[in-house]
Design a protein around this motif. Structure first.
Motif, PDB file in Angstrom:
ATOM      1  N   ASP A   1       0.847  -1.179   0.000  1.00  0.00           N
ATOM      2  CA  ASP A   1       0.000   0.000   0.000  1.00  0.00           C
ATOM      3  C   ASP A   1       0.894   1.243   0.000  1.00  0.00           C
ATOM      4  O   ASP A   1       1.790   1.360   0.840  1.00  0.00           O
ATOM      5  N   PRO A   2       0.673   2.175  -0.929  1.00  0.00           N
ATOM      6  CA  PRO A   2       1.563   3.333  -1.021  1.00  0.00           C
ATOM      7  C   PRO A   2       1.471   4.278   0.188  1.00  0.00           C
ATOM      8  O   PRO A   2       2.394   5.039   0.443  1.00  0.00           O
ATOM      9  N   TYR A   3       0.391   4.223   0.948  1.00  0.00           N
ATOM     10  CA  TYR A   3       0.225   5.121   2.089  1.00  0.00           C
ATOM     11  C   TYR A   3       0.614   4.461   3.402  1.00  0.00           C
ATOM     12  O   TYR A   3       1.399   5.007   4.164  1.00  0.00           O
ATOM     13  N   SER A   4       0.050   3.282   3.664  1.00  0.00           N
ATOM     14  CA  SER A   4       0.320   2.618   4.952  1.00  0.00           C
ATOM     15  C   SER A   4       1.607   1.805   4.929  1.00  0.00           C
ATOM     16  O   SER A   4       2.109   1.425   5.975  1.00  0.00           O
ATOM     17  N   ARG A   5       2.094   1.494   3.728  1.00  0.00           N
ATOM     18  CA  ARG A   5       3.277   0.642   3.532  1.00  0.00           C
ATOM     19  C   ARG A   5       3.024  -0.803   3.976  1.00  0.00           C
ATOM     20  O   ARG A   5       3.953  -1.586   4.106  1.00  0.00           O
ATOM     21  N   GLU A   6       1.772  -1.165   4.192  1.00  0.00           N
ATOM     22  CA  GLU A   6       1.436  -2.534   4.574  1.00  0.00           C
ATOM     23  C   GLU A   6       1.408  -3.419   3.332  1.00  0.00           C
ATOM     24  O   GLU A   6       1.033  -2.982   2.246  1.00  0.00           O
ATOM     25  N   LEU A   7       1.770  -4.654   3.544  1.00  0.00           N
ATOM     26  CA  LEU A   7       1.797  -5.633   2.465  1.00  0.00           C
ATOM     27  C   LEU A   7       0.467  -6.384   2.423  1.00  0.00           C
ATOM     28  O   LEU A   7       0.022  -6.931   3.437  1.00  0.00           O
ATOM     29  N   SER A   8      -0.191  -6.382   1.262  1.00  0.00           N
ATOM     30  CA  SER A   8      -1.451  -7.084   1.068  1.00  0.00           C
ATOM     31  C   SER A   8      -1.259  -8.177   0.024  1.00  0.00           C
ATOM     32  O   SER A   8      -0.371  -8.096  -0.820  1.00  0.00           O
ATOM     33  N   LEU A   9      -2.116  -9.178   0.093  1.00  0.00           N
ATOM     34  CA  LEU A   9      -2.110 -10.242  -0.903  1.00  0.00           C
ATOM     35  C   LEU A   9      -3.211  -9.955  -1.914  1.00  0.00           C
ATOM     36  O   LEU A   9      -4.334  -9.587  -1.530  1.00  0.00           O
ATOM     37  N   VAL A  10      -2.904 -10.083  -3.196  1.00  0.00           N
ATOM     38  CA  VAL A  10      -3.842  -9.767  -4.268  1.00  0.00           C
ATOM     39  C   VAL A  10      -4.086 -11.010  -5.108  1.00  0.00           C
ATOM     40  O   VAL A  10      -3.140 -11.668  -5.546  1.00  0.00           O
ATOM     41  N   ALA A  11      -5.371 -11.306  -5.325  1.00  0.00           N
ATOM     42  CA  ALA A  11      -5.785 -12.389  -6.222  1.00  0.00           C
ATOM     43  C   ALA A  11      -6.293 -11.737  -7.503  1.00  0.00           C
ATOM     44  O   ALA A  11      -7.049 -10.760  -7.442  1.00  0.00           O
ATOM     45  N   VAL A  12      -5.880 -12.264  -8.647  1.00  0.00           N
ATOM     46  CA  VAL A  12      -6.288 -11.691  -9.932  1.00  0.00           C
ATOM     47  C   VAL A  12      -6.817 -12.803 -10.828  1.00  0.00           C
ATOM     48  O   VAL A  12      -6.226 -13.880 -10.923  1.00  0.00           O
ATOM     49  N   TRP A  13      -7.944 -12.486 -11.481  1.00  0.00           N
ATOM     50  CA  TRP A  13      -8.491 -13.385 -12.503  1.00  0.00           C
ATOM     51  C   TRP A  13      -8.375 -12.660 -13.832  1.00  0.00           C
ATOM     52  O   TRP A  13      -8.887 -11.565 -14.008  1.00  0.00           O
ATOM     53  N   ARG A  14      -7.680 -13.258 -14.792  1.00  0.00           N
ATOM     54  CA  ARG A  14      -7.581 -12.666 -16.132  1.00  0.00           C
ATOM     55  C   ARG A  14      -7.392 -13.792 -17.142  1.00  0.00           C
ATOM     56  O   ARG A  14      -7.076 -14.906 -16.797  1.00  0.00           O
ATOM     57  N   GLY A  15      -7.579 -13.444 -18.370  1.00  0.00           N
ATOM     58  CA  GLY A  15      -7.367 -14.422 -19.426  1.00  0.00           C
ATOM     59  C   GLY A  15      -8.651 -15.011 -19.952  1.00  0.00           C
ATOM     60  O   GLY A  15      -8.667 -15.611 -21.011  1.00  0.00           O
ATOM     61  N   GLY A  16      -9.743 -14.840 -19.235  1.00  0.00           N
ATOM     62  CA  GLY A  16     -11.033 -15.331 -19.704  1.00  0.00           C
ATOM     63  C   GLY A  16     -11.838 -14.169 -20.269  1.00  0.00           C
ATOM     64  O   GLY A  16     -11.291 -13.157 -20.706  1.00  0.00           O
ATOM     65  N   ALA A  17     -13.133 -14.315 -20.228  1.00  0.00           N
ATOM     66  CA  ALA A  17     -14.008 -13.265 -20.754  1.00  0.00           C
ATOM     67  C   ALA A  17     -14.042 -12.052 -19.832  1.00  0.00           C
ATOM     68  O   ALA A  17     -14.374 -10.958 -20.259  1.00  0.00           O
TER      69      ALA A  17
END
Length: 114
Positions: free
Chosen positions: A44-60
């Motif tokens: 996070d650019p403000y809190s500097r905390e590390l988050s986990l991100v899930a991404v779905w791409r490649g389908g419709a």
């Protein structure tokens, strides 16, 4: 931070996203599928905390869910279907946010360009 969020929470987020679509009388089938997500960490650019991100791409459709260190989640998933009650509008995406067991959400509706 674990390599992936708890599978039960991930499945709940996916179900909540589908539920927001279903509230409108629409369907995106079984999307998003938790097992199809790719994972990465994001600072996070403000809190500097590390988050986990899930991404779905490649389908419709494209989607993203951010799992914050304090247990919050924010997720958005494309719908891209005509709005069932408003002919001049379409459902761009749905969003959910909150903590496990307390996810709320809404649809993002847009006007067709004419």
């Amino acid at each position: 931070m674990p390599a992936t969020p708890d599978a039960a929470l991930g499945a709940a987020v996916c179900a909540a996203l589908r539920g927001q679509v279903e509230k409108l009388g629409l369907s995106i089938g079984d999307e998003p599928v938790w097992g199809d997500a790719a994972f990465d960490e994001e600072t996070d650019p403000y809190s500097r905390e590390l988050s986990l991100v899930a991404v779905w791409r490649g389908g419709a459709r494209y989607g993203k869910a951010t799992f914050f260190p304090d247990g919050r989640v924010f997720a958005e998933y494309q719908v891209l279907l005509p709005h069932p009650a408003r002919p001049a509008r379409y459902v761009d995406s749905v969003q959910v946010w909150g903590h496990a067991g307390q996810l709320r959400g809404e649809a993002v509706v847009a006007d067709y360009l004419t």
